[in-house]
Design an enzyme around this catalytic site. Structure first.
Site, short mmCIF file in Angstrom:
data_model
loop_
_atom_site.label_atom_id
_atom_site.label_comp_id
_atom_site.label_asym_id
_atom_site.label_seq_id
_atom_site.Cartn_x
_atom_site.Cartn_y
_atom_site.Cartn_z
N ARG A 139 -2.93 -11.64 -22.06
CA ARG A 139 -3.54 -11.29 -20.77
C ARG A 139 -2.92 -10.05 -20.13
O ARG A 139 -1.83 -9.61 -20.52
CB ARG A 139 -3.35 -12.44 -19.79
CG ARG A 139 -4.38 -13.52 -19.93
CD ARG A 139 -4.17 -14.61 -18.88
NE ARG A 139 -5.15 -15.64 -19.11
CZ ARG A 139 -4.92 -16.96 -19.00
NH1 ARG A 139 -3.74 -17.39 -18.64
NH2 ARG A 139 -5.88 -17.82 -19.23
N GLY A 152 6.64 -3.24 -0.11
CA GLY A 152 6.94 -1.80 0.01
C GLY A 152 5.74 -1.04 0.55
O GLY A 152 4.87 -0.62 -0.20
N ASP A 163 15.33 -0.15 10.28
CA ASP A 163 15.38 1.05 11.12
C ASP A 163 14.96 0.77 12.56
O ASP A 163 15.49 1.36 13.49
CB ASP A 163 14.61 2.22 10.50
CG ASP A 163 13.14 1.93 10.31
OD1 ASP A 163 12.77 0.74 10.34
OD2 ASP A 163 12.36 2.88 10.13
N ASP A 199 13.64 -3.58 1.18
CA ASP A 199 12.87 -2.43 0.68
C ASP A 199 13.73 -1.25 0.23
O ASP A 199 13.21 -0.33 -0.38
CB ASP A 199 11.92 -1.92 1.78
CG ASP A 199 10.87 -2.94 2.14
OD1 ASP A 199 10.50 -3.72 1.25
OD2 ASP A 199 10.41 -2.95 3.29
N GLN A 258 10.20 -12.73 -2.74
CA GLN A 258 11.02 -11.53 -2.89
C GLN A 258 12.14 -11.49 -1.84
O GLN A 258 13.15 -10.83 -2.00
CB GLN A 258 10.17 -10.27 -2.73
CG GLN A 258 9.12 -10.12 -3.80
CD GLN A 258 8.06 -9.11 -3.42
OE1 GLN A 258 8.21 -7.92 -3.65
NE2 GLN A 258 6.97 -9.57 -2.84
N ARG A 259 11.88 -12.12 -0.71
CA ARG A 259 12.79 -12.06 0.42
C ARG A 259 13.79 -13.23 0.42
O ARG A 259 14.92 -13.11 0.84
CB ARG A 259 11.94 -12.19 1.69
CG ARG A 259 12.41 -11.43 2.85
CD ARG A 259 11.43 -11.68 3.97
NE ARG A 259 10.61 -10.52 4.27
CZ ARG A 259 11.05 -9.40 4.79
NH1 ARG A 259 12.32 -9.26 5.05
NH2 ARG A 259 10.24 -8.42 5.04
P1 ATP Z 1 12.27 -4.51 9.07
O1 ATP Z 1 11.19 -3.54 9.43
O2 ATP Z 1 13.05 -4.14 7.87
O3 ATP Z 1 11.79 -5.91 9.05
P2 ATP Z 1 13.37 -3.68 11.58
O4 ATP Z 1 14.73 -3.81 12.15
O5 ATP Z 1 12.86 -2.29 11.36
O6 ATP Z 1 13.36 -4.51 10.24
P3 ATP Z 1 11.58 -4.19 13.79
O7 ATP Z 1 10.61 -5.31 13.99
O8 ATP Z 1 11.09 -2.80 13.80
O9 ATP Z 1 12.35 -4.55 12.45
O10 ATP Z 1 12.72 -4.30 14.93
C1 ATP Z 1 13.36 -5.53 15.24
C2 ATP Z 1 13.56 -5.64 16.73
O11 ATP Z 1 14.37 -4.54 17.17
C3 ATP Z 1 12.29 -5.55 17.56
O12 ATP Z 1 11.62 -6.78 17.66
C4 ATP Z 1 12.82 -5.07 18.90
O13 ATP Z 1 13.36 -6.14 19.63
C5 ATP Z 1 13.96 -4.13 18.50
N1 ATP Z 1 13.48 -2.73 18.45
C6 ATP Z 1 12.86 -2.09 17.42
N2 ATP Z 1 12.54 -0.82 17.74
C7 ATP Z 1 12.97 -0.63 18.99
C8 ATP Z 1 12.92 0.47 19.93
N3 ATP Z 1 12.37 1.64 19.61
N4 ATP Z 1 13.46 0.29 21.16
C9 ATP Z 1 14.02 -0.89 21.50
N5 ATP Z 1 14.08 -1.96 20.69
C10 ATP Z 1 13.57 -1.86 19.46
#
Ligand code: ATP
Length: 370
Positions: free
Chosen positions: A187, A195, A105, A152, A290-291
């Site tokens: 055991r 999660g 997200d 997740d 898991q990953r």
């Molecule tokens: P997961 O949480 O499943 O590992 P994710 O995509 O949610 O995956 P994040 O670390 O939240 O992982 O986001 C990955 C990258 O996306 C961040 O390092 C950043 O570069 C960019 N990013 C995340 N949120 C934002 C935001 N609100 N604005 C701009 N860039 C963002």
């Protein structure tokens, strides 16, 4: 010729390579040029060799590879406008105006922000003299399509995310290994799975492995959970079961919001006092197994079908099209509004963080009854 780039971002998940392969090959098949952005947003900000033209053979054999072969990274620069401006410049210099992002997200929120800012980023690049009006003229709109890659299964609006069934299969395999030794020695094992906000992995691993008890964030335990779990385990043991398996999600809590740790559960199972269960109890934290590893058939199929659909979505988009992500609902691959799903996901996480578990539960219930 349309130039379409694909990128993986955030935490890696099995099946991401299948997405990249499908995007590259579908793009080429439909007469477009395909590009891969290496190392997530970091690669977009760095530009140069991080953005690579991809040919059909470049993704040969990728379906059966774990992780993401084009890399992923957390990128601090992309949270800030100057970082996104450099990313926009690099895209224009490579002639790319469509981006398919496979991530969680956070990555998809960043993508939507980038898309919304795109015209103003280009305007600023021209006013600063970094690009000319002629250079930016063909790139009025940035076209973004998301695919959810996450072990997740934590995004609202889709039944499954790319990677979640591989992680679930891995957990079940590990529980099988543990069960053999647990049975031999009579055991108890407390198994911690990933999660923080979403208990899908723990819930389904519990179902698929026939665990004695599970702890998930969305269903916080009442204060007397110790008694509850004690009764269940005692009953199972009295029926002749020689092993006890308890699965704890990282985000497990009680109704007051206090974390329930594997150690709390172990202490109860191992308690040798008169009221205790007195079981020989071990903790196993599954962690990154898991990953890692290869994707199960489902994730290869999901990544492939969604990758194909993402390219079609890019090619059919008009300037007025709302940014979409590719979901799977009741076995159908569908396009859905991106930000709605991200906002719904954040609402659940915020409710869990605010200890408003009833709200979290009702939001999840609403999602499942959709
Ligand atoms: P997961 O949480 O499943 O590992 P994710 O995509 O949610 O995956 P994040 O670390 O939240 O992982 O986001 C990955 C990258 O996306 C961040 O390092 C950043 O570069 C960019 N990013 C995340 N949120 C934002 C935001 N609100 N604005 C701009 N860039 C963002």
């Amino acid at each position: 010729k349309k130039k379409i780039a694909v990128m993986t971002s955030g935490g890696d998940s099995p099946g991401m390579n299948g997405v990249v392969r499908a995007v590259v090959r579908t793009a080429i098949h439909l007469g477009c040029d395909a590009f891969a952005v290496y190392e997530g947003y970091e690669g977009l900000v760095r530009g140069g060799d991080y953005i690579k033209r991809m040919e059909w053979h470049d993704v040969r054999g990728w379906l059966s590879e774990g992780g993401t072969l084009i890399g992923t990274a957390r990128c601090m620069a992309f949270y800030e406008r100057p970082g996104r401006m450099t990313a926009a410049k690099n895209m224009v210099l490579h002639g790319i105006d469509a981006l398919i992002i496979c991530g969680g997200d956070g990555s998809l929120t960043g993508a939507d922000k980038f898309r919304a800012e795109w015209p103003s980023l280009l305007e600023e690049l021209v006013s600063k003299g970094e690009l000319t009006k002629d250079q930016v003229a063909p790139y009025k709109h940035l076209n973004i399509v998301g695919i959810v890659g996450s072990i997740d299964n934590d995004l609202s609006g889709t039944d499954a995310t790319v990677g979640c069934y591989s992680a679930l299969a891995r957990i079940c395999e590990m529980v099988d290994y543990i069960e053999a030794t647990a049975s031999s020695h009579s055991r108890a094992f407390v198994i911690e799975v990933m999660g923080r906000h979403c208990g899908w992995l723990a819930l389904l691993a519990g179902v698929a492995s026939g665990a004695d008890f599970i702890f998930i964030p969305e269903r916080p335990q009442p204060q007397d959970w110790r008694e509850d779990m004690g009764n269940v385990v005692t009953r199972h043991r009295s029926l002749g079961k020689r092993k006890t398996i308890v699965i704890v999600a990282e985000g497990a809590r009680d109704k007051d919001g206090n974390k329930i740790t594997p150690e709390d559960v172990r202490d109860l199972l191992a308690d040798k006092t008169e009221d205790g269960l007195g079981l020989d109890t071990r903790i196993t934290t599954l962690g990154h197994v898991q990953r890692g590893g290869t994707a199960v058939a489902y994730d290869r199929m999901l990544g492939t079908l969604q990758g194909v659909e993402a390219v079609h979505a890019v090619l059919e988009a008009t300037p007025d099209t709302e940014t979409c992500f590719i979901a799977i609902n009741e076995n159908k691959i569908v396009r859905k509004p991106l930000m709605e799903a991200v906002q719904d996901t954040k609402k659940v996480a915020a409710a869990v963080d605010a200890k408003d578990f009833e709200k979290a539960m009702s939001l999840r219930d609403a999602e499942f009854s959709d």
